[in-house]
Design a protein around this motif. Sequence first.
Motif, short mmCIF file in Angstrom:
data_model
loop_
_atom_site.label_atom_id
_atom_site.label_comp_id
_atom_site.label_asym_id
_atom_site.label_seq_id
_atom_site.Cartn_x
_atom_site.Cartn_y
_atom_site.Cartn_z
N ASN A 67 0.92 -1.24 -0.08
CA ASN A 67 -0.02 0.13 -0.22
C ASN A 67 0.92 1.15 0.12
OD1 ASN A 67 -2.37 -0.89 0.02
ND2 ASN A 67 -2.62 -2.16 2.04
N ASP A 68 1.88 1.14 -0.12
CA ASP A 68 3.37 2.10 0.15
C ASP A 68 3.02 3.42 0.76
OD1 ASP A 68 4.83 1.53 -2.37
OD2 ASP A 68 3.15 2.08 -3.94
N CYS A 69 3.04 2.71 2.41
CA CYS A 69 2.57 3.60 3.25
C CYS A 69 2.86 3.43 4.67
CB CYS A 69 0.96 4.77 3.29
SG CYS A 69 0.46 2.71 3.78
N VAL A 70 3.04 4.32 5.30
CA VAL A 70 3.66 3.38 6.55
C VAL A 70 1.65 3.94 7.36
CG1 VAL A 70 4.16 4.17 8.67
CG2 VAL A 70 5.79 3.95 7.19
N LYS A 71 1.01 2.84 8.42
CA LYS A 71 0.42 3.35 9.18
C LYS A 71 0.23 2.78 10.47
CE LYS A 71 -2.60 1.27 4.98
NZ LYS A 71 -4.01 0.35 4.47
N VAL A 72 -0.27 3.40 11.30
CA VAL A 72 -0.16 3.72 12.85
C VAL A 72 -0.99 3.36 13.26
CG1 VAL A 72 0.80 5.33 14.63
CG2 VAL A 72 1.40 5.48 12.44
N PHE A 73 -1.34 2.65 14.51
CA PHE A 73 -2.25 2.11 15.07
C PHE A 73 -1.76 2.92 16.69
CE2 PHE A 73 -2.69 0.06 11.65
CZ PHE A 73 -3.47 -0.89 11.25
N ASP A 74 -2.53 1.86 17.57
CA ASP A 74 -2.76 2.82 18.94
C ASP A 74 -2.47 1.43 19.95
OD1 ASP A 74 -5.01 1.75 19.99
OD2 ASP A 74 -5.88 3.40 20.20
N SER A 75 -2.06 1.13 21.13
CA SER A 75 -1.42 0.11 21.83
C SER A 75 -2.99 -0.12 21.81
CB SER A 75 -1.34 0.62 23.00
OG SER A 75 -2.45 1.72 24.04
N THR A 76 -3.95 -0.28 21.68
CA THR A 76 -5.40 -1.31 21.33
C THR A 76 -5.26 -1.64 19.89
OG1 THR A 76 -6.63 0.21 21.34
CG2 THR A 76 -6.71 -0.63 23.35
N GLY A 84 2.45 9.25 4.18
CA GLY A 84 3.52 8.67 2.89
C GLY A 84 3.19 9.51 1.41
N ASP A 85 4.32 10.12 1.27
CA ASP A 85 4.04 10.84 0.44
C ASP A 85 3.59 10.53 -0.93
OD1 ASP A 85 4.42 12.98 1.93
OD2 ASP A 85 5.78 14.07 0.65
N ASN A 86 2.22 11.09 -2.08
CA ASN A 86 2.02 10.47 -3.13
C ASN A 86 2.97 11.00 -4.74
OD1 ASN A 86 0.56 8.85 -1.90
ND2 ASN A 86 -1.38 10.19 -2.31
N ASN A 115 13.74 10.36 5.57
CA ASN A 115 12.64 10.60 6.47
C ASN A 115 12.17 11.79 6.75
OD1 ASN A 115 14.20 12.17 9.80
ND2 ASN A 115 16.01 13.18 8.20
N TYR A 116 11.26 11.06 8.31
CA TYR A 116 10.06 12.26 8.69
C TYR A 116 9.95 12.30 9.23
CZ TYR A 116 7.30 10.36 4.02
OH TYR A 116 7.05 9.86 3.00
N ASN A 117 9.15 13.22 10.37
CA ASN A 117 8.69 13.17 11.96
C ASN A 117 7.73 12.53 12.39
OD1 ASN A 117 6.12 14.61 11.31
ND2 ASN A 117 7.28 16.64 11.23
N LEU A 118 7.28 12.78 13.58
CA LEU A 118 6.59 11.33 14.12
C LEU A 118 4.63 12.21 13.57
CD1 LEU A 118 8.10 11.47 17.63
CD2 LEU A 118 7.85 9.90 16.03
N ASP A 119 4.97 13.11 13.44
CA ASP A 119 3.92 12.99 12.29
C ASP A 119 3.07 13.12 11.19
OD1 ASP A 119 2.68 14.11 14.84
OD2 ASP A 119 3.65 16.52 14.71
N GLY A 120 4.10 12.26 10.43
CA GLY A 120 4.68 11.87 9.44
C GLY A 120 4.37 12.41 8.13
N GLU A 121 5.14 14.13 8.33
CA GLU A 121 5.69 14.73 7.68
C GLU A 121 7.29 15.04 6.51
OE1 GLU A 121 5.59 17.99 9.52
OE2 GLU A 121 2.91 18.47 9.73
N TYR A 122 7.33 14.58 6.02
CA TYR A 122 8.14 14.16 5.03
C TYR A 122 8.92 15.00 5.47
CZ TYR A 122 11.70 14.34 0.69
OH TYR A 122 13.04 13.56 0.45
#
Length: 290
Positions: A67-76, A84-86, A115-122
């Motif tokens: 899916n060409d991206c990083v997905k983020v889930f919480d601990s649950t 992931g920039d298009n 290199n991205y920051n923790l908010d997913g900004e390139y």
Amino acid sequence: MDTDNPIEPQPVENNFERVRNEIDYTRKIQPLLCAGKKRKGNDELTYPLCVTVDKMTGYIYIVDCLNDCVKVFDSTARYIFKFGDNRGEGKMSRPRSLVICRSRILITHQHHILNYNLDGEYISRIGKQGKEELEFNYPKGIAINESNDDIYICDSDNNRVQILSKDFQFKSLLGSFTLPRNVELSKDYIYVLDASNPCIHLFNHNHILQKSVISFGQGNQVINPRTFFIDNSNNILIADYSSYFISIFNPVFQSIHHIPVSEQPTALTVDNHDRIIVVCNHALNCLQIF
């Protein structure tokens, strides 16, 4: 060390310092949580290749390769966001691995490091295709030395591990391997999975080879190690892709436990609550937490 000749693997000897296993892995039999069905929706995964936990937030970051991206889930295991920039230099195409270092996220992708920051900004792109310093050929695993923030990158098709400083300057090479896929660091050792043999090489932090482990516990050999993780007690957790197991060994590679998973495990980690987080390929529940 000599980087011109491939490393010759050697059987492990039980001469490492024994570290008490602080997690009772034998109690982990069935997953506590499952998520991430195979699709293209926001909370779904297609061929996840890496999973990492942010120690500060407990968020689970998954490299969703197809899916060409990083997905983020919480601990649950609840979906939070993806990035992931298009287009442009930050565009992801078949990302492979990810590591979190303080306020940044580093992702291996094609022949570069993103290199991205923790908010997913390139932020920036490091390297290009090639065989020289700061050049890569399908890099895969990536790890951080927490003592100095050096970056270790499995430059897989160049058969080596490149080491960069925290400001992305070339420092040195570790190798030569035949197909380095994953790298992990502990206080005492640098562990490199050489996938073509397969074996795990252990180096000290002066980059001197100590041992090469080609048998993972008598009677409990790992068939196809896809990746591995070193916990805080130096236990080794291995995702065995062909056998559908997570195989766990103590610091001297004696078998502790085997955990069955629903499909081929492609990556794993351990979070701050001693839970094993596993992602699988082609599974109804790609994300499983034990």
